[in-house]
Scaffold this motif. Structure first.
Motif, PDB file in Angstrom:
ATOM      1  N   GLY A 193      37.912  32.232  28.563  1.00 31.88           N
ATOM      2  CA  GLY A 193      39.353  32.334  28.826  1.00 31.88           C
ATOM      3  C   GLY A 193      39.921  33.620  28.250  1.00 31.88           C
ATOM      4  O   GLY A 193      40.716  34.309  28.900  1.00 31.88           O
ATOM      5  N   VAL A 194      39.484  33.961  27.022  1.00 36.97           N
ATOM      6  CA  VAL A 194      39.958  35.184  26.365  1.00 36.97           C
ATOM      7  C   VAL A 194      39.557  36.409  27.193  1.00 36.97           C
ATOM      8  O   VAL A 194      40.375  37.314  27.423  1.00 36.97           O
ATOM      9  N   LEU A 196      38.903  36.676  30.410  1.00 33.29           N
ATOM     10  CA  LEU A 196      39.724  36.779  31.622  1.00 33.29           C
ATOM     11  C   LEU A 196      41.158  37.173  31.277  1.00 33.29           C
ATOM     12  O   LEU A 196      41.795  37.929  32.009  1.00 33.29           O
ATOM     13  N   GLY A 197      41.645  36.663  30.152  1.00 34.46           N
ATOM     14  CA  GLY A 197      42.993  37.020  29.689  1.00 34.46           C
ATOM     15  C   GLY A 197      43.095  38.503  29.406  1.00 34.46           C
ATOM     16  O   GLY A 197      44.099  39.143  29.733  1.00 34.46           O
ATOM     17  N   VAL A 199      41.239  40.862  30.800  1.00 35.54           N
ATOM     18  CA  VAL A 199      41.217  41.564  32.096  1.00 35.54           C
ATOM     19  C   VAL A 199      42.612  41.518  32.722  1.00 35.54           C
ATOM     20  O   VAL A 199      43.145  42.545  33.166  1.00 35.54           O
ATOM     21  N   ALA A 200      43.216  40.319  32.718  1.00 31.02           N
ATOM     22  CA  ALA A 200      44.534  40.151  33.360  1.00 31.02           C
ATOM     23  C   ALA A 200      45.605  40.979  32.649  1.00 31.02           C
ATOM     24  O   ALA A 200      46.398  41.668  33.303  1.00 31.02           O
ATOM     25  N   THR A 201      45.611  40.930  31.303  1.00 29.81           N
ATOM     26  CA  THR A 201      46.614  41.696  30.547  1.00 29.81           C
ATOM     27  C   THR A 201      46.439  43.192  30.789  1.00 29.81           C
ATOM     28  O   THR A 201      47.423  43.924  30.988  1.00 29.81           O
ATOM     29  N   LEU A 203      45.108  44.683  33.393  1.00 32.26           N
ATOM     30  CA  LEU A 203      45.545  45.020  34.763  1.00 32.26           C
ATOM     31  C   LEU A 203      47.063  45.054  34.860  1.00 32.26           C
ATOM     32  O   LEU A 203      47.638  45.933  35.499  1.00 32.26           O
ATOM     33  N   ARG A 204      47.707  44.074  34.212  1.00 34.16           N
ATOM     34  CA  ARG A 204      49.177  44.010  34.260  1.00 34.16           C
ATOM     35  C   ARG A 204      49.782  45.282  33.663  1.00 34.16           C
ATOM     36  O   ARG A 204      50.761  45.814  34.174  1.00 34.16           O
ATOM     37  N   VAL A 209      52.803  46.157  35.955  1.00 31.88           N
ATOM     38  CA  VAL A 209      53.447  44.854  36.218  1.00 31.88           C
ATOM     39  C   VAL A 209      54.062  44.332  34.913  1.00 31.88           C
ATOM     40  O   VAL A 209      55.153  43.783  34.909  1.00 31.88           O
TER      41      VAL A 209
ATOM     42  N   PHE B 162      36.956  39.958  39.763  1.00 37.27           N
ATOM     43  CA  PHE B 162      37.990  39.267  38.978  1.00 37.27           C
ATOM     44  C   PHE B 162      39.328  40.018  39.025  1.00 37.27           C
ATOM     45  O   PHE B 162      40.388  39.396  39.080  1.00 37.27           O
ATOM     46  N   SER B 163      39.236  41.356  39.028  1.00 36.63           N
ATOM     47  CA  SER B 163      40.476  42.138  39.125  1.00 36.63           C
ATOM     48  C   SER B 163      41.161  41.872  40.461  1.00 36.63           C
ATOM     49  O   SER B 163      42.389  41.715  40.519  1.00 36.63           O
ATOM     50  N   ILE B 166      42.868  38.527  40.390  1.00 37.21           N
ATOM     51  CA  ILE B 166      44.128  38.575  39.607  1.00 37.21           C
ATOM     52  C   ILE B 166      45.211  39.330  40.383  1.00 37.21           C
ATOM     53  O   ILE B 166      46.359  38.875  40.467  1.00 37.21           O
ATOM     54  N   LEU B 167      44.828  40.463  40.995  1.00 37.43           N
ATOM     55  CA  LEU B 167      45.812  41.213  41.793  1.00 37.43           C
ATOM     56  C   LEU B 167      46.252  40.385  43.007  1.00 37.43           C
ATOM     57  O   LEU B 167      47.415  40.433  43.416  1.00 37.43           O
ATOM     58  N   ILE B 170      48.872  38.048  41.845  1.00 37.27           N
ATOM     59  CA  ILE B 170      50.161  38.744  41.705  1.00 37.27           C
ATOM     60  C   ILE B 170      50.817  38.907  43.076  1.00 37.27           C
ATOM     61  O   ILE B 170      52.022  38.667  43.246  1.00 37.27           O
ATOM     62  N   GLU B 347      43.361  32.495  25.483  1.00 41.22           N
ATOM     63  CA  GLU B 347      44.021  33.118  26.636  1.00 41.22           C
ATOM     64  C   GLU B 347      45.531  32.861  26.669  1.00 41.22           C
ATOM     65  O   GLU B 347      46.280  33.615  27.291  1.00 41.22           O
ATOM     66  N   TYR B 350      47.557  35.732  25.704  1.00 40.34           N
ATOM     67  CA  TYR B 350      47.717  36.759  26.745  1.00 40.34           C
ATOM     68  C   TYR B 350      48.704  36.315  27.824  1.00 40.34           C
ATOM     69  O   TYR B 350      49.320  37.133  28.495  1.00 40.34           O
ATOM     70  N   ALA B 351      48.799  34.988  27.988  1.00 44.48           N
ATOM     71  CA  ALA B 351      49.698  34.452  29.012  1.00 44.48           C
ATOM     72  C   ALA B 351      51.139  34.391  28.527  1.00 44.48           C
ATOM     73  O   ALA B 351      52.068  34.256  29.330  1.00 44.48           O
ATOM     74  N   LEU B 362      54.258  38.386  37.159  1.00 45.01           N
ATOM     75  CA  LEU B 362      53.476  38.132  35.938  1.00 45.01           C
ATOM     76  C   LEU B 362      52.840  36.747  35.986  1.00 45.01           C
ATOM     77  O   LEU B 362      51.699  36.557  35.576  1.00 45.01           O
ATOM     78  N   SER B 365      49.667  36.651  37.942  1.00 42.47           N
ATOM     79  CA  SER B 365      48.438  37.069  37.262  1.00 42.47           C
ATOM     80  C   SER B 365      47.821  35.904  36.497  1.00 42.47           C
ATOM     81  O   SER B 365      46.601  35.807  36.355  1.00 42.47           O
ATOM     82  N   GLN B 369      44.118  34.378  36.893  1.00 43.76           N
ATOM     83  CA  GLN B 369      43.247  34.072  35.755  1.00 43.76           C
ATOM     84  C   GLN B 369      42.622  32.687  35.919  1.00 43.76           C
ATOM     85  O   GLN B 369      41.430  32.495  35.682  1.00 43.76           O
ATOM     86  N   GLY B 372      39.996  32.720  38.543  1.00 47.19           N
ATOM     87  CA  GLY B 372      38.805  33.360  37.965  1.00 47.19           C
ATOM     88  C   GLY B 372      38.014  32.386  37.116  1.00 47.19           C
ATOM     89  O   GLY B 372      36.789  32.340  37.168  1.00 47.19           O
ATOM     90  N   LYS B 373      38.739  31.570  36.336  1.00 48.63           N
ATOM     91  CA  LYS B 373      38.062  30.584  35.486  1.00 48.63           C
ATOM     92  C   LYS B 373      37.340  29.537  36.327  1.00 48.63           C
ATOM     93  O   LYS B 373      36.223  29.118  36.011  1.00 48.63           O
ATOM     94  N   LEU B 376      34.169  30.982  37.583  1.00 48.54           N
ATOM     95  CA  LEU B 376      33.157  31.018  36.512  1.00 48.54           C
ATOM     96  C   LEU B 376      32.558  29.634  36.273  1.00 48.54           C
ATOM     97  O   LEU B 376      31.355  29.498  36.052  1.00 48.54           O
TER      98      LEU B 376
END
Lengths: 219, 402
Positions: A193-194, A196-197, A199-201, A203-204, A209, B162-163, B166-167, B170, B347, B350-351, B362, B365, B369, B372-373, B376
């Protein structure tokens, strides 16, 4: 003004972010030297920021001393420590400030070994008591989850000391299994989870974004 | 008859000689580097005990050849470097050696580095016990700089996938409303800030120990921006403690901007974002003192923490403050869960910024995520089935980091 406050930081974030990603995949010496160049810039910025940090620290403690706020004596000690350490660093065991800092001898090293290290060790040792009090609070088996936590903690704790094997020979193996299977599975779940977090942060921020680091967020 | 026997002996001698001689010798640029290295490969052979392979390098095809490396025939098989040579069965039948320098002919104690763009001639010599030597055929190559590290191809492909997910999230969020699960710690943030406002006590925001380059610190800064905006709106005192001067400088700017955006630039104080200490336990001791003396109503700890996590959180709990922690340091999570009212796990840190802002882009994204999980998870289940039941390691190899 808006360009300097919003657009330029976003452009810098995009360009530097993309460079950071690309040099990870490019072994060419040009890319690697660019990465080293950026790291050098980072160190230069950090050196200037350190001056700001010292200024902030001194200003905060000076205002405490000036207003004689609660425990202002500690703030005074900050100045004493700062002055003494700086003088010892300049003295540099008698060879002066323009030579590399002498290690393993001299008053600066003495201050580190006999003041900083024992003080750090004292703080670290307090952790044992804090763990005990936190564990006491957690292990009051009020809910099924807390009860499971209590049982597994007892098994792991007893299984990891010699008396555990004396009570029941299989206890160390059970404790190790709990660490290797359920504990590791949870740990890896968090790590996935971290990742992916991250990667997402990233990219943002790279694609502009996420703008809250510029203050506030929305324009 | 005598002539025939001589022929047979000669043929056998030649065959013996050939058996000892290294075969299949090839030289090529070492992949995935910035040059300055060549790789030699040759076939594995059954050799008597005590045999060593000597690699010799020359700048001319006719020599002289200079020693560059000595390889034990029991090691340096291609199978030991699957990132470069793959996972095929043939890799256990080939040796390799990476050569970055060779002995200086004038002074053998010195080395001459391999230069890019220069042709080198390489010979592999099987040195048997009693100094019998069997040199191979000569191979040649040049070293050059590579533009892509093929060892990271899987990382690049998976990172790109994965990018894109996520995009995609968004992009999707701009079209329709997405459901995002509730995060209790973030839902409680307004309540915690409101409590501080009611009590007339400050909110203490504590950064972790990682520098500005760490994504967890960037995430903490993003949360700080949201918190600062709320404290500015509520007219509550905010104190931001820093361990790193760069983080402090960024935090000062972020808090100042947030107060400006909230229409309360006058409420911002230069002293609200301050440097505490650069050492871990000095930082913890100073903050413990502040918690005990000033009794902030709310403690928010965000970023990457080490052993100081429990020192901070336990002291904060003893002062009766509402505590919200967020960290991606899984070793410190149990301490925060034990001592804090709400904990953002991994995570969720980050969220946090996206969740608090409620901005569709936001939030999208976050959806990406989650997708993506899910991907996986499916890969993990498939990988477990393939490896455990069918003995097929393809998925394991795809996800291996080199």
């Amino acid at each position: 003004m808006l360009f300097l406050r919003r657009t330029l930081p976003l452009i810098i974030a995009f360009v530097v972010g993309m460079i950071g990603i690309l040099v990870f995949y490019i072994p060419h010496s040009g890319a690697q030297s660019l990465e080293q160049e950026l790291a050098t810039w980072d160190r230069i910025v950090a050196a200037f920021a350190l001056v700001l940090g010292i200024y902030s620290l001194m200003r905060l403690h000076w205002s405490r001393v000036r207003r004689q706020q609660a425990a202002w004596g500690y703030s005074f000690l900050v100045f004493v420590g700062f002055v003494i350490t700086t003088l010892f660093a300049i003295y540099n065991d008698g060879i002066g400030p323009f030579e590399p800092q002498v290690l393993n001898s001299g008053p600066f090293d003495w201050m580190y070994k006999y003041v900083q290290v024992p003080a750090d060790a004292t703080m670290f040792s307090i952790l044992a008591f804090f763990i005990a009090s936190a564990a006491y609070r957690t292990f009051r088996a009020r809910t099924p989850e807390a009860a499971i936590l209590l049982i597994s903690a007892i098994i792991v704790m007893i299984g990891r000391v010699p008396i555990g094997a004396s009570i029941y020979q299989g206890l160390p193996e059970i404790a190790q299994w709990m660490m290797d299977v359920p504990n590791l599975a949870a740990k890896r779940g968090i790590l996935l989870g971290v990742s992916l977090g991250i990667v997402a942060t990233s990219l943002r921020i790279i694609f502009g974004v996420e703008r809250s680091y510029l203050g506030g967020g929305e324009e | 008859m005598r002539y025939f026997l001589c022929c047979i002996i000669l043929v056998l001698c030649a065959a013996q000689l050939y058996a000892q001689q290294p075969t299949g010798v090839k030289a090529e640029d070492t992949p995935n580097d910035s040059g300055g290295s060549i790789t030699v490969v040759w076939n594995r052979a059954e050799l008597p005990d005590g045999t060593m392979y000597k690699i010799a390098v020359s700048e001319s095809e006719t020599g002289p050849f200079h020693p560059a490396a000595s390889i034990d025939p029991s090691g340096n098989l291609q199978s030991s470097d699957p990132g470069t040579f793959g996972h095929g069965t043939e890799t256990s039948q080939m040796h390799f050696a990476k050569i970055a320098e060779y002995d200086d002919p004038v002074d053998p104690s010195k080395k001459i580095a391999i230069e890019n763009g220069k042709t080198y001639y390489v010979q592999v010599i099987a040195q048997l016990p009693y100094d019998e030597v069997f040199p191979s055929a000569i191979a040649s190559t040049e070293a050059y700089e590579n533009f892509f590290n093929t060892l990271k191809t899987n990382n690049f492909v998976l990172g790109t996938i994965f990018s894109l997910i996520i995009l995609g999230g968004i992009f999707l969020a701009q079209k329709r409303e997405l459901f995002i699960r509730r995060i209790a710690g973030l839902e409680a943030l307004d309540e915690a800030l409101g409590r501080a406002t009611e009590m007339g006590k400050p909110v203490l925001f504590i950064h972790g120990l990682h520098p500005m380059g760490s994504v967890s610190t960037i995430a903490a800064i993003n949360v700080l921006a949201r918190v600062a905006q709320r404290t500015a709106e509520f007219n509550t005192e905010l104190r931001v403690a820093n361990q790193d001067p760069v983080v402090m400088a960024v935090s000062q700017e972020v808090v100042k901007e947030s107060y400006l955006n909230a229409g309360r630039p006058d409420a911002y104080s230069e002293n609200s974002v301050f440097m505490v200490a650069t050492e871990q336990f000095s930082y913890a001791a100073a903050l413990d003192g502040m918690m005990v003396r000033d009794r902030p109503a709310t403690n928010i700890m965000m970023g990457y923490f080490y052993a100081e996590s429990l020192l901070l959180a336990e002291t904060g709990a003893s002062t009766g403050a509402i505590q919200i922690a967020g960290t991606d340091s899984y070793t410190q999570l149990p301490f925060f869960i034990t001592t804090c009212d709400y904990t953002l796990m991994g995570e969720e840190l980050y969220a946090a910024s996206a969740y608090l802002s409620r901005e569709p882009k936001l939030l999208g994204s976050l959806k990406g995520q989650d997708i993506g999980k899910a991907v996986l998870l499916i890969v993990m289940i498939l990988g477990t089935i393939l490896t455990t039941i069918l003995g097929n390691q393809t998925l394991t190899h795809i996800f291996t980091a080199y």
